[in-house]
Design a protein around this motif. Structure first.
Motif, PDB file in Angstrom:
ATOM      1  N   TYR A 139       0.854  -1.178   0.000  1.00 50.90           N
ATOM      2  CA  TYR A 139       0.000   0.000   0.000  1.00 50.90           C
ATOM      3  C   TYR A 139       0.892   1.230   0.000  1.00 50.90           C
ATOM      4  O   TYR A 139       2.114   1.131   0.115  1.00 50.90           O
ATOM      5  CB  TYR A 139      -0.951   0.001   1.199  1.00 50.90           C
ATOM      6  CG  TYR A 139      -0.266  -0.158   2.548  1.00 50.90           C
ATOM      7  CD1 TYR A 139       0.099   0.950   3.298  1.00 50.90           C
ATOM      8  CD2 TYR A 139       0.010  -1.421   3.063  1.00 50.90           C
ATOM      9  CE1 TYR A 139       0.730   0.807   4.518  1.00 50.90           C
ATOM     10  CE2 TYR A 139       0.632  -1.568   4.286  1.00 50.90           C
ATOM     11  CZ  TYR A 139       0.993  -0.450   5.011  1.00 50.90           C
ATOM     12  OH  TYR A 139       1.621  -0.599   6.219  1.00 50.90           O
ATOM     13  N   TYR A 140       0.275   2.397  -0.141  1.00 49.41           N
ATOM     14  CA  TYR A 140       1.011   3.657  -0.125  1.00 49.41           C
ATOM     15  C   TYR A 140       0.796   4.355   1.221  1.00 49.41           C
ATOM     16  O   TYR A 140      -0.243   4.208   1.853  1.00 49.41           O
ATOM     17  CB  TYR A 140       0.525   4.584  -1.239  1.00 49.41           C
ATOM     18  CG  TYR A 140       0.717   4.014  -2.620  1.00 49.41           C
ATOM     19  CD1 TYR A 140       1.989   3.822  -3.148  1.00 49.41           C
ATOM     20  CD2 TYR A 140      -0.378   3.684  -3.411  1.00 49.41           C
ATOM     21  CE1 TYR A 140       2.168   3.305  -4.423  1.00 49.41           C
ATOM     22  CE2 TYR A 140      -0.210   3.167  -4.686  1.00 49.41           C
ATOM     23  CZ  TYR A 140       1.059   2.980  -5.183  1.00 49.41           C
ATOM     24  OH  TYR A 140       1.225   2.470  -6.444  1.00 49.41           O
ATOM     25  N   LEU A 152       6.088  10.325   0.137  1.00 43.19           N
ATOM     26  CA  LEU A 152       5.193   9.320  -0.433  1.00 43.19           C
ATOM     27  C   LEU A 152       5.960   8.007  -0.411  1.00 43.19           C
ATOM     28  O   LEU A 152       7.076   7.932  -0.951  1.00 43.19           O
ATOM     29  CB  LEU A 152       4.833   9.668  -1.873  1.00 43.19           C
ATOM     30  CG  LEU A 152       3.513  10.370  -2.094  1.00 43.19           C
ATOM     31  CD1 LEU A 152       3.409  10.878  -3.522  1.00 43.19           C
ATOM     32  CD2 LEU A 152       2.351   9.480  -1.764  1.00 43.19           C
ATOM     33  N   ASP A 154       6.054   3.612  -0.681  1.00 35.91           N
ATOM     34  CA  ASP A 154       5.524   2.314  -1.099  1.00 35.91           C
ATOM     35  C   ASP A 154       5.900   1.345   0.020  1.00 35.91           C
ATOM     36  O   ASP A 154       7.081   1.114   0.278  1.00 35.91           O
ATOM     37  CB  ASP A 154       6.173   1.905  -2.420  1.00 35.91           C
ATOM     38  CG  ASP A 154       5.757   0.523  -2.912  1.00 35.91           C
ATOM     39  OD1 ASP A 154       5.181  -0.260  -2.133  1.00 35.91           O
ATOM     40  OD2 ASP A 154       6.035   0.215  -4.083  1.00 35.91           O
ATOM     41  N   GLU A 191       9.960  -0.740   3.000  1.00 38.00           N
ATOM     42  CA  GLU A 191       9.381   0.493   2.494  1.00 38.00           C
ATOM     43  C   GLU A 191      10.376   1.213   1.607  1.00 38.00           C
ATOM     44  O   GLU A 191      11.576   1.189   1.844  1.00 38.00           O
ATOM     45  CB  GLU A 191       8.859   1.390   3.614  1.00 38.00           C
ATOM     46  CG  GLU A 191       9.856   1.811   4.652  1.00 38.00           C
ATOM     47  CD  GLU A 191       9.219   2.679   5.717  1.00 38.00           C
ATOM     48  OE1 GLU A 191       8.176   2.315   6.269  1.00 38.00           O
ATOM     49  OE2 GLU A 191       9.786   3.741   5.987  1.00 38.00           O
ATOM     50  N   LEU A 202       9.158   6.949  -2.437  1.00 32.03           N
ATOM     51  CA  LEU A 202       9.000   7.226  -3.867  1.00 32.03           C
ATOM     52  C   LEU A 202       9.437   8.649  -4.206  1.00 32.03           C
ATOM     53  O   LEU A 202      10.051   8.893  -5.239  1.00 32.03           O
ATOM     54  CB  LEU A 202       7.551   6.995  -4.292  1.00 32.03           C
ATOM     55  CG  LEU A 202       7.016   5.583  -4.060  1.00 32.03           C
ATOM     56  CD1 LEU A 202       5.521   5.531  -4.334  1.00 32.03           C
ATOM     57  CD2 LEU A 202       7.767   4.581  -4.922  1.00 32.03           C
ATOM     58  N   VAL A 258      -5.269   9.724  -5.006  1.00 32.69           N
ATOM     59  CA  VAL A 258      -4.831   8.641  -5.884  1.00 32.69           C
ATOM     60  C   VAL A 258      -5.824   8.569  -7.036  1.00 32.69           C
ATOM     61  O   VAL A 258      -7.009   8.387  -6.844  1.00 32.69           O
ATOM     62  CB  VAL A 258      -4.735   7.288  -5.134  1.00 32.69           C
ATOM     63  CG1 VAL A 258      -3.542   7.268  -4.208  1.00 32.69           C
ATOM     64  CG2 VAL A 258      -5.995   6.989  -4.346  1.00 32.69           C
ATOM     65  N   LEU A 260      -0.181   9.864  -7.891  1.00 33.45           N
ATOM     66  CA  LEU A 260      -0.262  10.052  -6.441  1.00 33.45           C
ATOM     67  C   LEU A 260       0.155  11.480  -6.135  1.00 33.45           C
ATOM     68  O   LEU A 260       1.216  11.922  -6.569  1.00 33.45           O
ATOM     69  CB  LEU A 260       0.687   9.098  -5.721  1.00 33.45           C
ATOM     70  CG  LEU A 260       0.653   7.623  -6.112  1.00 33.45           C
ATOM     71  CD1 LEU A 260       1.798   6.873  -5.464  1.00 33.45           C
ATOM     72  CD2 LEU A 260      -0.664   7.013  -5.716  1.00 33.45           C
ATOM     73  N   HIS A 262       2.892   5.899 -10.000  1.00 32.86           N
ATOM     74  CA  HIS A 262       3.239   4.554  -9.535  1.00 32.86           C
ATOM     75  C   HIS A 262       2.008   3.674  -9.671  1.00 32.86           C
ATOM     76  O   HIS A 262       0.914   4.085  -9.308  1.00 32.86           O
ATOM     77  CB  HIS A 262       3.689   4.618  -8.076  1.00 32.86           C
ATOM     78  CG  HIS A 262       4.536   3.478  -7.651  1.00 32.86           C
ATOM     79  ND1 HIS A 262       4.023   2.389  -6.999  1.00 32.86           N
ATOM     80  CD2 HIS A 262       5.863   3.262  -7.769  1.00 32.86           C
ATOM     81  CE1 HIS A 262       5.013   1.541  -6.729  1.00 32.86           C
ATOM     82  NE2 HIS A 262       6.142   2.056  -7.185  1.00 32.86           N
ATOM     83  N   TYR A 293      -0.310  -0.514  -6.792  1.00 29.34           N
ATOM     84  CA  TYR A 293      -1.561  -0.792  -6.084  1.00 29.34           C
ATOM     85  C   TYR A 293      -2.669   0.038  -6.722  1.00 29.34           C
ATOM     86  O   TYR A 293      -2.537   1.245  -6.860  1.00 29.34           O
ATOM     87  CB  TYR A 293      -1.427  -0.470  -4.595  1.00 29.34           C
ATOM     88  CG  TYR A 293      -0.088  -0.927  -4.056  1.00 29.34           C
ATOM     89  CD1 TYR A 293       0.261  -2.276  -4.055  1.00 29.34           C
ATOM     90  CD2 TYR A 293       0.865  -0.011  -3.611  1.00 29.34           C
ATOM     91  CE1 TYR A 293       1.504  -2.696  -3.609  1.00 29.34           C
ATOM     92  CE2 TYR A 293       2.103  -0.423  -3.159  1.00 29.34           C
ATOM     93  CZ  TYR A 293       2.420  -1.769  -3.159  1.00 29.34           C
ATOM     94  OH  TYR A 293       3.650  -2.177  -2.732  1.00 29.34           O
TER      95      TYR A 293
END
Length: 181
Positions: free
Chosen positions: A50-51, A73, A75, A81, A84, A108, A113, A153, A156
């Motif tokens: 998840y983000y 941000l 990932d 982790e 990003l 999102v 994002l 990205h 997800y």
């Protein structure tokens, strides 16, 4: 450790989440708070990630007026982790004051994002990171210290929303989930 709370429908795809945040005391190095985006039903499911859109205290020794924060941000997959994108929130340009209200917003939409953080009494920053902050705008435009980060990205595509923190000195209020604007 992490304190997480997730909610909503696992089928949510495109949305924006806002939350008002206030710190009640000074943060220590590494303290953070943030929003969880596109989460699976269980955060313990290491196979699905998840983000996280979060604010981290990156330099928090000495005088609280000189504390620096980073808007990130992330990932997150299991205990792994990857940041990003991020931007430093220098205290002279972005003071994060105890007892004041701030807004954290993440959206999102498809692969896009966007995360923003600003003092709630100021105007919301632009969706374009290159247009933030506006410290000396031409009159009559107001000063906007808020910052924006963005990243494309596609790992997800849907999931729940949530809150995350590793400290007990933040208060969260007015969590709202809406279609993207």
């Amino acid at each position: 450790g992490d304190n997480n709370s997730i909610n909503g429908c696992e089928l949510l795809k495109n949305y924006e989440v806002t939350v008002d945040v206030q710190k009640e005391a000074n943060h220590a190095q590494g303290d953070y708070f943030g929003l969880i985006l596109r989460s699976p039903a269980s955060l313990k499911d290491a196979a699905r990630g998840y983000y996280v859109a979060r604010v981290v205290c990156s330099s928090c020794a000495g005088d609280p007026a000189s504390h620096s924060y980073t808007l990130e941000l992330v990932d997150k997959q299991g205990s792994m982790e990857t940041v990003l994108t991020s931007v430093d929130l220098e205290p002279d340009k972005f003071p994060f004051i105890t007892g004041e209200d701030y807004t954290l917003k993440a959206s999102v939409t498809g692969e896009k994002l966007i995360t923003k953080f600003w003092k709630s009494s100021e105007l919301e920053p632009s969706d374009d990171p290159d247009e933030t902050p506006k410290l000396n705008p031409p009159p009559p435009e107001p000063v906007m210290r808020g910052r924006t980060i963005a990243f494309d990205h596609a790992s997800y595509t849907q999931g729940k929303i949530g809150l995350t923190t590793n400290t007990n000195i933040n208060t969260f209020d007015n969590v709202a989930v809406r279609p993207p604007s």
